[in-house]
Scaffold this motif. Sequence first.
Motif, PDB file in Angstrom:
ATOM      1  N   SER A  31       0.829  -1.209   0.000  1.00 51.11           N
ATOM      2  CA  SER A  31       0.000   0.000   0.000  1.00 51.11           C
ATOM      3  C   SER A  31       0.863   1.258   0.000  1.00 51.11           C
ATOM      4  N   ASP A  32       2.001   1.214   0.706  1.00 54.84           N
ATOM      5  CA  ASP A  32       2.922   2.350   0.691  1.00 54.84           C
ATOM      6  C   ASP A  32       3.485   2.569  -0.705  1.00 54.84           C
ATOM      7  N   ILE A  33       3.827   1.479  -1.374  1.00 54.06           N
ATOM      8  CA  ILE A  33       4.365   1.588  -2.730  1.00 54.06           C
ATOM      9  C   ILE A  33       3.297   2.109  -3.692  1.00 54.06           C
ATOM     10  N   ALA A  34       2.075   1.609  -3.553  1.00 52.14           N
ATOM     11  CA  ALA A  34       0.989   2.083  -4.415  1.00 52.14           C
ATOM     12  C   ALA A  34       0.732   3.570  -4.201  1.00 52.14           C
ATOM     13  N   ASN A  35       0.799   4.010  -2.954  1.00 56.13           N
ATOM     14  CA  ASN A  35       0.596   5.421  -2.641  1.00 56.13           C
ATOM     15  C   ASN A  35       1.714   6.268  -3.226  1.00 56.13           C
ATOM     16  N   LEU A  36       2.946   5.788  -3.105  1.00 57.34           N
ATOM     17  CA  LEU A  36       4.101   6.488  -3.680  1.00 57.34           C
ATOM     18  C   LEU A  36       3.914   6.660  -5.186  1.00 57.34           C
ATOM     19  N   LYS A  37       3.505   5.597  -5.852  1.00 56.81           N
ATOM     20  CA  LYS A  37       3.377   5.657  -7.308  1.00 56.81           C
ATOM     21  C   LYS A  37       2.199   6.532  -7.744  1.00 56.81           C
ATOM     22  N   GLN A  38       1.158   6.576  -6.952  1.00 59.60           N
ATOM     23  CA  GLN A  38       0.042   7.457  -7.284  1.00 59.60           C
ATOM     24  C   GLN A  38       0.417   8.917  -7.081  1.00 59.60           C
ATOM     25  N   ARG A  39       1.118   9.198  -5.992  1.00 65.15           N
ATOM     26  CA  ARG A  39       1.482  10.569  -5.646  1.00 65.15           C
ATOM     27  C   ARG A  39       2.756  11.030  -6.358  1.00 65.15           C
ATOM     28  N   GLY A  40       3.551  10.103  -6.878  1.00 64.83           N
ATOM     29  CA  GLY A  40       4.770  10.481  -7.603  1.00 64.83           C
ATOM     30  C   GLY A  40       5.806  11.133  -6.729  1.00 64.83           C
ATOM     31  N   SER A  41       5.704  10.938  -5.428  1.00 63.46           N
ATOM     32  CA  SER A  41       6.596  11.615  -4.496  1.00 63.46           C
ATOM     33  C   SER A  41       6.633  10.847  -3.180  1.00 63.46           C
ATOM     34  N   VAL A  42       7.686  11.116  -2.402  1.00 63.12           N
ATOM     35  CA  VAL A  42       7.819  10.416  -1.122  1.00 63.12           C
ATOM     36  C   VAL A  42       8.842  11.147  -0.257  1.00 63.12           C
TER      37      VAL A  42
END
Length: 408
Positions: A66-77
């Motif tokens: 879920s963290d990876i999916a969120n990163l890829k949706q937001r394009g940032s971390v």
Amino acid sequence: MEQIKQSIITSKKLLIEQYNVKKSFNIAQSNIKKEVDIILELQHKEIPVIPEIDFQSIVDGDVSSSDIANLKQRGSVIIRNVFDKQQASEWNDEIGEYITSNDYFTKSIDRQGMDNYFSQLKSGAPQIFGLYWSRPQMLARQSQSMAITKKFLNSMWDVSSPNGDEFDPNNDYMYADRIRRREPGDETLGLSPHIDGGSFERWTDPAFQKVYHSVFNGELDSYDPWNAAFRTHTKEYKSPAVCSMFRTFQGWTALTSQGPSDGTLSLIPIANSMGYLLLRALQDDIPADNLCDATPGRPLLISPDYHKDLLSGLVTIQEVNPGDTVWWHPDLTHSVADKHTGKDYSNVMFIGASPKCAKNLDYTKRQTENFLLGKSPPDFASEDYEVDFKGRFSIDQLSDLGRTQMAL
């Protein structure tokens, strides 16, 4: 310039003839509005919009899906604790001593106007120091923790498709960038919303057209901002401070604590926003020789005149501490606040992720020649402050990893 305008007109004509650009833009616009609504809802609930991951979870291999999916949706971390807080604070002090002991401020007077990359951004240029080879910068770049972080970030990209396996996500070349040291109370050093790594080229360059072929073919649902195919083939207009490397992520490492009131970074955290931007420039209200005011050799401006829907999603990063790192996709809109209303300096080292590939190797070899002489890297204005700087990092201080990253 006339050739460039003709290239724009020709490219726009070809792209517009391929499909119904109005219909496709309406879809892209609707998608952006939905993403912005999600961002605004998160803000209303006081939930951090920019994903956060602790460095140790990357080391342990337990970053959740879920963290990876969120990163890829937001394009940032925000990746926290890449460096020890005390270490980063000591580096900050060392850089300050490096600046003052070598009389940087006096020497900078003679070099005013050499670096005009940001001149088109209405708020002016931030307090960026043309320094690349200080000991803290080089130690951070060649550190194992930074290598682990970049390997993780590179793994977000899909290299499985044809022409997508042309960079090695497990290894990185060093890209020497500058330092930001913004003092409290400053009101002149902001950057308007923009995207680096290409302006008009994104419509006219053959490789960029392949990167965005799904968008230009009217197949918005098929576009994947994380598909690596053709990314290393793009050719950017040469200009001081235009990055010649392919960066999977732009980024910086915090040397001081900083947050929303400290004149620091804002992002529009929507990875899949390029379709909206590309199609906006092809609409009827944009002149034939114009691409929403995109200008060769400058950042791609994200303007309220053309991109109000997208700009509604601009958010300031949450507070970070010394040793934390911030990363964003190369197609992501970002800006720097006009005013620093905090009480302390807002300092960072710019360090991005630039994976091993032929394009990056070519630049690295030229960059290393400049490193050996203490000159500014090839991408930047030839200010060459550090040629005679005391305390400059030397070749014998490179680790084995550092030598590999410098193509030595």
